[in-house]
Design a protein around this motif. Sequence first.
Motif, PDB file in Angstrom:
ATOM      1  N   LYS A 224       0.767  -1.441   0.060  1.00  0.00           N
ATOM      2  CA  LYS A 224      -0.079   0.106   0.108  1.00  0.00           C
ATOM      3  C   LYS A 224       0.982   1.282  -0.025  1.00  0.00           C
ATOM      4  O   LYS A 224       2.107   1.430   0.802  1.00  0.00           O
ATOM      5  CB  LYS A 224      -1.069  -0.096   1.140  1.00  0.00           C
ATOM      6  N   ILE A 225       0.544   2.114  -0.781  1.00  0.00           N
ATOM      7  CA  ILE A 225       1.365   3.369  -0.874  1.00  0.00           C
ATOM      8  C   ILE A 225       0.892   4.611   0.214  1.00  0.00           C
ATOM      9  O   ILE A 225      -0.552   4.812  -0.139  1.00  0.00           O
ATOM     10  CB  ILE A 225       1.391   4.008  -2.341  1.00  0.00           C
ATOM     11  N   LEU A 226       1.691   5.232   0.688  1.00  0.00           N
ATOM     12  CA  LEU A 226       1.318   6.214   1.598  1.00  0.00           C
ATOM     13  C   LEU A 226       2.009   7.437   1.162  1.00  0.00           C
ATOM     14  O   LEU A 226       3.337   7.344   1.094  1.00  0.00           O
ATOM     15  CB  LEU A 226       1.781   5.993   3.278  1.00  0.00           C
ATOM     16  N   PHE A 227       1.526   8.275   0.602  1.00  0.00           N
ATOM     17  CA  PHE A 227       2.037   9.388  -0.144  1.00  0.00           C
ATOM     18  C   PHE A 227       3.113  10.341   1.041  1.00  0.00           C
ATOM     19  O   PHE A 227       4.025  10.691   0.423  1.00  0.00           O
ATOM     20  CB  PHE A 227       0.949  10.196  -0.826  1.00  0.00           C
ATOM     21  N   GLU A 228       2.680  10.370   2.264  1.00  0.00           N
ATOM     22  CA  GLU A 228       3.603  11.070   3.006  1.00  0.00           C
ATOM     23  C   GLU A 228       4.868  10.264   3.464  1.00  0.00           C
ATOM     24  O   GLU A 228       5.717  10.776   4.250  1.00  0.00           O
ATOM     25  CB  GLU A 228       2.961  11.344   4.619  1.00  0.00           C
ATOM     26  N   ASN A 229       5.014   8.877   3.050  1.00  0.00           N
ATOM     27  CA  ASN A 229       6.193   8.231   3.022  1.00  0.00           C
ATOM     28  C   ASN A 229       7.051   8.167   1.826  1.00  0.00           C
ATOM     29  O   ASN A 229       7.977   7.704   1.787  1.00  0.00           O
ATOM     30  CB  ASN A 229       5.834   6.782   3.386  1.00  0.00           C
ATOM     31  N   ILE A 230       6.774   9.116   1.002  1.00  0.00           N
ATOM     32  CA  ILE A 230       7.599   9.058  -0.388  1.00  0.00           C
ATOM     33  C   ILE A 230       8.302  10.357  -0.432  1.00  0.00           C
ATOM     34  O   ILE A 230       7.661  11.548  -0.286  1.00  0.00           O
ATOM     35  CB  ILE A 230       6.600   8.848  -1.546  1.00  0.00           C
ATOM     36  N   VAL A 231       9.520  10.042  -1.169  1.00  0.00           N
ATOM     37  CA  VAL A 231      10.285  11.495  -1.612  1.00  0.00           C
ATOM     38  C   VAL A 231      10.533  11.094  -2.951  1.00  0.00           C
ATOM     39  O   VAL A 231      10.675   9.790  -3.594  1.00  0.00           O
ATOM     40  CB  VAL A 231      11.532  11.666  -0.599  1.00  0.00           C
ATOM     41  N   ILE A 232      10.497  12.164  -3.846  1.00  0.00           N
ATOM     42  CA  ILE A 232      11.396  11.988  -5.165  1.00  0.00           C
ATOM     43  C   ILE A 232      12.654  12.507  -5.217  1.00  0.00           C
ATOM     44  O   ILE A 232      13.182  13.539  -4.638  1.00  0.00           O
ATOM     45  CB  ILE A 232      10.664  12.872  -6.226  1.00  0.00           C
ATOM     46  N   ALA A 266      15.192   7.695 -16.320  1.00  0.00           N
ATOM     47  CA  ALA A 266      16.722   7.261 -16.233  1.00  0.00           C
ATOM     48  C   ALA A 266      17.412   7.997 -14.912  1.00  0.00           C
ATOM     49  O   ALA A 266      18.302   7.437 -14.356  1.00  0.00           O
ATOM     50  CB  ALA A 266      17.509   7.605 -17.431  1.00  0.00           C
ATOM     51  N   ILE A 267      16.909   9.173 -14.617  1.00  0.00           N
ATOM     52  CA  ILE A 267      17.506   9.794 -13.540  1.00  0.00           C
ATOM     53  C   ILE A 267      16.521  10.567 -12.549  1.00  0.00           C
ATOM     54  O   ILE A 267      16.803  11.467 -11.916  1.00  0.00           O
ATOM     55  CB  ILE A 267      18.265  11.133 -14.276  1.00  0.00           C
ATOM     56  N   ALA A 268      15.591   9.551 -12.285  1.00  0.00           N
ATOM     57  CA  ALA A 268      14.442   9.979 -11.110  1.00  0.00           C
ATOM     58  C   ALA A 268      13.982   8.936 -10.718  1.00  0.00           C
ATOM     59  O   ALA A 268      13.565   7.952 -11.305  1.00  0.00           O
ATOM     60  CB  ALA A 268      13.577  11.092 -11.808  1.00  0.00           C
ATOM     61  N   VAL A 269      13.537   8.874  -9.325  1.00  0.00           N
ATOM     62  CA  VAL A 269      13.149   7.923  -8.573  1.00  0.00           C
ATOM     63  C   VAL A 269      11.923   8.176  -7.491  1.00  0.00           C
ATOM     64  O   VAL A 269      12.220   9.294  -6.931  1.00  0.00           O
ATOM     65  CB  VAL A 269      14.085   6.722  -7.795  1.00  0.00           C
ATOM     66  N   PHE A 270      10.931   7.472  -7.380  1.00  0.00           N
ATOM     67  CA  PHE A 270      10.446   7.436  -5.936  1.00  0.00           C
ATOM     68  C   PHE A 270      11.011   6.778  -4.965  1.00  0.00           C
ATOM     69  O   PHE A 270      11.239   5.423  -5.337  1.00  0.00           O
ATOM     70  CB  PHE A 270       8.958   7.060  -6.369  1.00  0.00           C
ATOM     71  N   VAL A 271      11.047   6.998  -3.732  1.00  0.00           N
ATOM     72  CA  VAL A 271      11.604   6.404  -2.690  1.00  0.00           C
ATOM     73  C   VAL A 271      10.490   6.288  -1.634  1.00  0.00           C
ATOM     74  O   VAL A 271      10.049   7.231  -1.153  1.00  0.00           O
ATOM     75  CB  VAL A 271      12.806   6.991  -2.155  1.00  0.00           C
ATOM     76  N   LEU A 272       9.862   4.950  -1.616  1.00  0.00           N
ATOM     77  CA  LEU A 272       9.015   4.566  -0.553  1.00  0.00           C
ATOM     78  C   LEU A 272       9.557   4.180   0.914  1.00  0.00           C
ATOM     79  O   LEU A 272       9.901   2.983   0.746  1.00  0.00           O
ATOM     80  CB  LEU A 272       7.820   3.570  -1.016  1.00  0.00           C
TER      81      LEU A 272
END
Length: 320
Positions: A224-232, A266-272
Motif C-alpha cells: 500500500k502506498i502512503l504518499f507522506e512516506n514518499i520522496v522524489i 533514467a535520472i529520477a526515482v520514487f523512494v517509499l
Amino acid sequence: MKKVKEENHKEAEMKVQVAVGFHRDIDLLSSEQKLIVGHNCFLDLANVYNKFIGPLPATPEEFAVSVNKCFPHIIGTKILLNTNSMLQNRMKRSRKSLAFAFTSFCPQIATGSRNNDLVSLSHVKVDIEVGDSRSSSWNPGGKHEAGYDAFMTGCIFAQLCSDLGINFKLHESSKQLALINEILQKYVNRLYLSWMHGDDIDLNTGIKVADSSPSHSLKKRYPKILFENIVIIWGFPSKLKASEVRECISKVFGPNSVISVFHLDAIAVFVLYSKTELVSDFLLVRDTLERGDGAILVLHPLATYTFLGWYIMKLENVAI
C-alpha cells in the motif's frame, strides 16, 4: 443584407459546433444513459469528467456520486474477470491485462484467424468497419492505442456476456440491459480504485470497499502506498540503478527503512519509506551533510553517490 446575415449566422453556427467538438458525444452518452464499458477505467472516467463536465471532486466518494449522475450505467470488464469464478478459471489469476484478456477470450479476432478450431459457435462474431472497407478480421498491431484498446474492450465485453448466457436480442437497449439483466446487475457501477490492491467503489453510493478480490501476488509485490512516506529524487547519473539508491539509504537508516524504489525515468526515482518519520530524518541528514565539510562528507554513505548534488522533494509537497 438578408443573405449576408444568413451566411454570417451559418458561419457563426459552424464555429460554435467546432468549438463544442467531442462534447456533443459526451452529452449524448449522458442523455441517452448508455451503458459505458471499460477495462479498469476509473482514471479514464476521471479524465472525461475533468475535460467535459467540471473540476474533479476532492474525494473518490464525491467523484463516484457525481459521475453516476452523468453516466448512471458503467461496467468494468476487469470487475467481471476478477469476481466471476467461471471467468477466472479461464484466465491466470495473476494476469488480467486488457491484451491478455483479449487473446484469451477472443483468439479468433486477436489473431485474425479463420481457423475452424478458433471460430466456433461459442465465440461472438464481430464485424469491423474501417473507413469505407469492411472485414471479418482485425490487425492486432494497434495495442495501447486508444481506438484499438476500445475495440478490444468491446469485444471482450460481448464475449463475456455470451459466456455468461446473456442474450442481447432480449434487450432493446444497453440501458435496459444494465437495469434488467440479473446477471449483470451485481457488476454494474463497480470500479477498481486501485488495480494493485483490489479496492473498488460503488458508483451508486460512493461507498468504498477495500480488498474485495485482490491478487495475493500483487499485494505482496505492490504494498500500500502512503504518499507522506514518499520522496522524489532526481538529477542523478543515468547509469545509477534503483537498487543502488536503496542500498545507499539503507546503510544509514537500516535494512527495513525503504520498502521500494521505483524508477520514474533514467535520472529520477520514487523512494517509499516504511515510516513517515524516516522521510524527515532523511531530509535532515541530507541538509546537515550539505552544510558540513571535511571528513564527514567523505565517509558518510549518502555522500557515496553524491546525494548532495541531487534534487529531493517530499511527494506531499508536489501537485500531481
